[in-house]
Design a protein around this motif. Structure first.
Motif, PDB file in Angstrom:
ATOM      1  N   ASP A   1     -10.387  -5.603   5.571  1.00 34.74           N
ATOM      2  CA  ASP A   1     -10.226  -4.009   6.191  1.00 34.74           C
ATOM      3  C   ASP A   1     -11.067  -3.373   5.736  1.00 34.74           C
ATOM      4  O   ASP A   1     -10.430  -2.837   4.402  1.00 34.74           O
TER       5      ASP A   1
ATOM      6  N   GLY B   1      -1.314  -0.524   8.176  1.00 36.47           N
ATOM      7  CA  GLY B   1      -2.118  -0.581   6.922  1.00 36.47           C
ATOM      8  C   GLY B   1      -1.874  -2.429   6.094  1.00 36.47           C
ATOM      9  O   GLY B   1      -2.356  -2.890   5.960  1.00 36.47           O
TER      10      GLY B   1
ATOM     11  N   ASP C   1      -3.634  -5.730   5.405  1.00 37.91           N
ATOM     12  CA  ASP C   1      -3.558  -6.643   4.343  1.00 37.91           C
ATOM     13  C   ASP C   1      -3.249  -7.918   4.663  1.00 37.91           C
ATOM     14  O   ASP C   1      -3.632  -8.938   3.375  1.00 37.91           O
TER      15      ASP C   1
ATOM     16  N   ASP D   1       0.579  -1.417  -0.056  1.00 35.76           N
ATOM     17  CA  ASP D   1      -0.287  -0.156  -0.171  1.00 35.76           C
ATOM     18  C   ASP D   1       1.033   1.295   0.650  1.00 35.76           C
ATOM     19  O   ASP D   1       1.671   1.433   0.591  1.00 35.76           O
TER      20      ASP D   1
ATOM     21  N   THR E   1     -11.130  -0.103   4.180  1.00 32.86           N
ATOM     22  CA  THR E   1     -10.493   1.305   4.654  1.00 32.86           C
ATOM     23  C   THR E   1     -10.859   2.340   3.269  1.00 32.86           C
ATOM     24  O   THR E   1     -12.242   2.212   3.654  1.00 32.86           O
TER      25      THR E   1
HETATM   26 MG   LIG Z   1      -4.870  -1.321   2.199  1.00 30.47          MG
END
Ligand SMILES: [Mg+2]
Ligand SMILES: Nc1ncnc2c1ncn2[C@@H]1O[C@H](COP(=O)(O)OP(=O)(O)OP(=O)(O)O)[C@@H](O)[C@H]1O
Ligand SMILES: Nc1ncnc2c1ncn2[C@@H]1O[C@H](COP(=O)(O)OP(=O)(O)OP(=O)(O)O)[C@@H](O)[C@H]1O
Ligand SMILES: [Mg+2]
Ligand SMILES: [Mg+2]
Ligand SMILES: [Mg+2]
Ligand SMILES: [Mg+2]
Ligand SMILES: [Mg+2]
Lengths: 336, 336
Positions: free
Chosen positions: A219, A75, A79, A54, A221
């Protein structure tokens, strides 16, 4: 320490070596980095691997509850965890704008190092580029991660089946609203903090409780819960029937959303997950989630249904209903 | 296809899903990406792993002999190969400036996909962020890579020993000079192309020929041959004695360097390597290198020596000598 990053810090010379050593290696502090090779040399991982990446461009860089550094660790760990895997190693690529203060860079690196140590997932390799003033915005970080998958786990976004239960691990919208509030300079009675957190511990507990009955994890996001459910609906060729009253949203977040003209279902989270599981395992999983600090407000919000339109339908407060479509039109750029 | 990237393409909604599908998945084209999960699920890798990352901010994005897309694949493959490892998987994180033309993005993605297929190393996962106009410069790409290490290989930048031979795989300075020429709008009789290329095939041949005698490998990227040798000198606590006459530099690159006020030893390469090996294996390795298309101008340029100052000393054309110090002062920003 009062200085600023210059173009020479990205040119491959002594200034770059010093910056990397003084700020990044000092903050991330491990032997993989200290060996100073073009690559990190790691132990073999017994099992199937997962890999993810990311980029982080959040603005502002520092926000209530976190900063770009800790966010970039959480983050990427999340993932990996969403595949049911155990995160093992991270990489970090920095793109820095000329003139960025060393003090801020150090603060970001320290926060990243702390997040990585707290999660038990080391940053083993990195890169540092510097671009001219006005060609970036402070600092951008791209992290990649590698994890290892337990043999029995096989989660994928095409595995949701009609009848499956839909769980969320806690309240929706905290991260995005924390960022937007800071951007708009809003003050609330109760400060809204980003929920940024690493979810691999929670996931490990869920897998221990009923791993075989998990079908999909995500997740929620960018695009929030709405985007996550719509993506799963499309990829599994199913629909969702969820209930607004069951979706946890903090009162202060709901109020801020009202004020900012946002819908909490579309707002980004950075420390929450959505899980789709076989219906009969839902209670067991919920109990495991609620026993973990990051899942104490976990809730079952609805079911997977058959639907050739792949709609996410939500029962609203007053006996009505609406379709929770993909985000379109409105935009929340640079939320992560 | 005539459009431009908008902020909504980074917001997690339908526009983003479409951009990723139409441009990136179309160009990279593999089942890991098509599964559309938060992470790529990969086979187990038998052996020790290596991991690496680099950010690419090269300006201009398209240059003679390559572009940011192919460069971002080659550079990361090369850092894996420099550890003696076989590159297996890549990730790609894009940070795109609002208003960037789809056509250019597609060209970059296609070039990246081709480079990845030609090298046999798939891009298995990615990310797409969009920042406001003026907050980036077209597109930045960060790639990370994972590879697997053969059991018998153990290269590290602290392993150079006095007496070892120093080999380079070909001419120095081509990439940096290609970029600078384009930036300064220079025209030469013989066009100078970037040497951007993936080195893992060359490395595999070298390992097959005399892998056990290899001590250190580096790709002399930012800071050029000078930075690479100085780093190794420091990390191995040795010095180098090299000979200018033995270092391959193309006449047109030498001429352009003269004109631009650059020293080819400090200019970046993206398809060359420096190898330090036991002296008695140097001829065998050189022969293996010269038999590979990317090593046909390979040359032995000197030796490792004892030196508590860790100097890189170069015998120059006229019987003189000079110390090749770290780059300082001059800068070549955004060369890669
Ligand atoms: Mg992500
Ligand atoms: N921001 C960072 N955080 C942690 N480690 C870093 C960072 N930047 C660079 N490093 C580490 O410093 C060492 C040198 O990195 P460098 O980028 O110069 O190597 P390289 O990738 O071979 O060169 P280039 O980037 O020019 O291709 C590597 O071990 C790398 O992992
Ligand atoms: N530039 C790209 N190239 C290739 N694949 C991409 C690219 N951008 C995204 N993807 C892929 O698209 C899918 C969705 O990516 P996305 O970034 O939305 O997921 P996420 O990381 O879980 O969300 P977020 O980035 O908001 O945290 C993933 O499978 C990802 O690998
Ligand atoms: Mg390198
Ligand atoms: Mg690098
Ligand atoms: Mg995700
Ligand atoms: Mg590199
Ligand atoms: Mg992503």
């Amino acid at each position: 320490k009062n200085g600023r990053v210059e173009l020479s810090h990205g040119s491959g010379g002594r200034a770059m070596a010093q910056l990397i050593n003084d700020i990044f290696h000092a903050a991330f502090d491990n032997d993989w980095l200290r060996s100073n090779n073009d690559q990190a040399s790691l132990d073999a991982l017994p099992g199937r691997l997962v890999m993810t990446t990311d980029g982080y461009v959040v603005s502002p860089l520092f926000f209530p509850g976190g900063d770009i550094g800790s966010l970039s660790v959480h983050g990427t760990i999340n993932d990996i965890a969403m595949g049911g895997a155990t995160p093992k190693y991270l990489s970090a690529s920095f793109i820095i704008e000329e003139g960025f203060p060393f003090a801020d860079l150090e603060r970001i690196a320290q926060s990243m190092g702390e997040a990585s140590r707290a999660a038990g997932v080391p940053i083993v390799t990195g890169d540092t580029k510097v671009v001219e003033r006005g060609k970036a915005d402070g600092v951008f970080i791209s992290t990649a991660g590698v994890g290892v998958l337990p043999e029995e786990i096989s989660l994928s976004s095409d595995k949701a089946r009609p009848g499956d239960a839909v769980l969320v691990s806690g309240s929706m919208g905290d991260h995005g609203v924390a960022i937007m509030s800071r951007r708009e300079n809003l003050q609330f009675d109760v400060e809204i903090l980003s929920d940024s957190a690493p979810l691999h511990g929670l996931v490990a507990d869920m897998i221990a409780a009923a791993g075989g009955s998990l079908r999909v994890m995500r997740d929620p996001t960018r695009g929030g819960l709405a985007a996550a459910l719509n993506e799963i609906a499309l990829q599994s060729d199913v629909g969702f029937a969820i209930e607004e009253a069951l979706i946890p949203v903090k009162p202060q977040v709901a109020a801020a959303c009202e004020f900012l003209g946002l819908d909490p279902l579309y707002v980004a989270n950075e420390g929450k997950l959505v899980a789709i599981c076989e219906a009969q395992a839902a209670e067991t999983l919920l109990a495991a989630m609620r026993a973990h600090p990051l899942g104490k407000n976990a809730s079952m919000i609805g079911h997977v249904v058959e639907d050739e339109n792949n709609f996410v339908e939500m029962k609203t407060g007053f006996g009505g209903g609406r379709i929770v479509d993909w985000l379109s039109g409105e935009q929340l750029p640079r939320i992560c």
